[in-house]
Design a protein around this motif. Structure first.
Motif, PDB file in Angstrom:
ATOM      1  N   TYR A  34       5.469   3.432   1.735  1.00 27.96           N
ATOM      2  CA  TYR A  34       4.590   2.276   1.561  1.00 27.96           C
ATOM      3  C   TYR A  34       4.559   1.468   2.845  1.00 27.96           C
ATOM      4  N   THR A  35       3.583   0.599   2.902  1.00 37.46           N
ATOM      5  CA  THR A  35       3.646  -0.524   3.831  1.00 37.46           C
ATOM      6  C   THR A  35       3.612  -1.775   2.966  1.00 37.46           C
ATOM      7  N   THR A  71       0.847  -1.189   0.000  1.00 35.22           N
ATOM      8  CA  THR A  71       0.000   0.000   0.000  1.00 35.22           C
ATOM      9  C   THR A  71       0.881   1.236   0.000  1.00 35.22           C
ATOM     10  N   GLU A  93       7.326  -0.740   7.192  1.00 36.95           N
ATOM     11  CA  GLU A  93       7.301   0.559   6.524  1.00 36.95           C
ATOM     12  C   GLU A  93       8.490   0.624   5.584  1.00 36.95           C
ATOM     13  N   THR A 144       1.532   4.799   1.035  1.00 34.66           N
ATOM     14  CA  THR A 144       1.016   5.590   2.168  1.00 34.66           C
ATOM     15  C   THR A 144       1.340   7.071   2.041  1.00 34.66           C
ATOM     16  N   SER A 145       2.177   7.431   1.075  1.00 32.80           N
ATOM     17  CA  SER A 145       2.467   8.855   0.881  1.00 32.80           C
ATOM     18  C   SER A 145       1.233   9.526   0.267  1.00 32.80           C
TER      19      SER A 145
END
Length: 153
Positions: free
Chosen positions: A59-60, A41, A70, A43-44
């Motif tokens: 991202y994760t 995913t 992370e 995440t930014s």
């Protein structure tokens, strides 16, 4: 002496250079070419721009036993339509330097990924590489190969 490993994959993409570049230079497409089990995913904050030098992407990802990690990479070099390079700033590797090269060839594009990487923990990292990290990266790029073939096929 710590080992720096190399993974290199080349793939023919039956598409015009601009179409291939537009797809791969858009960070929002990363999840599309990552196996679902990794729960990748971005995440930014959403950013519809193509990659640019200095861009940071977070991202994760769950590469091992569903444990979320992370990961942060920075785009360090870009030559529009030819290549871009990302380097890990935070994440599971001690070193991650990933070059993405695009070359127009008859009937499409030759895309080459060249990754230099190093694991933490000295001999334990080398053992982990032998036991599962190398295989996992090879499986990731095999998955990516299939998805790209289907997408551009």
């Amino acid at each position: 002496m710590a080992s720096v490993f190399l993974l290199q994959r080349t793939q023919f993409i039956p598409a015009p250079l601009q179409q291939a570049w537009d797809f791969f230079s858009n960070p929002n497409n990363l999840a599309k070419i990552t196996p679902p089990y990794m729960r990748f995913t971005v995440t930014s904050p959403p950013d519809d721009r193509k990659v640019y030098p200095g861009q940071v992407i977070t991202y994760t990802v769950c590469p091992l036993m569903g444990i979320p990690l992370e990961w942060m990479t920075e785009i360090v070099h870009v030559r529009d339509g030819a290549y871009f390079v990302d380097e890990q700033r935070v994440g599971p590797y001690r070193l991650w330097h990933h070059q993405h090269h695009f070359r127009e060839v008859p009937g499409g594009v030759e895309m080459t990924d060249t990754i230099h990487y190093r694991l933490p923990l000295g001999w334990l990292g080398r053992l982990a590489h032998t036991l599962f990290v190398r295989r996992q990266l090879e499986n990731l790029f095999a998955y990516r190969y299939r998805v790209v073939q289907e997408y551009f096929g």
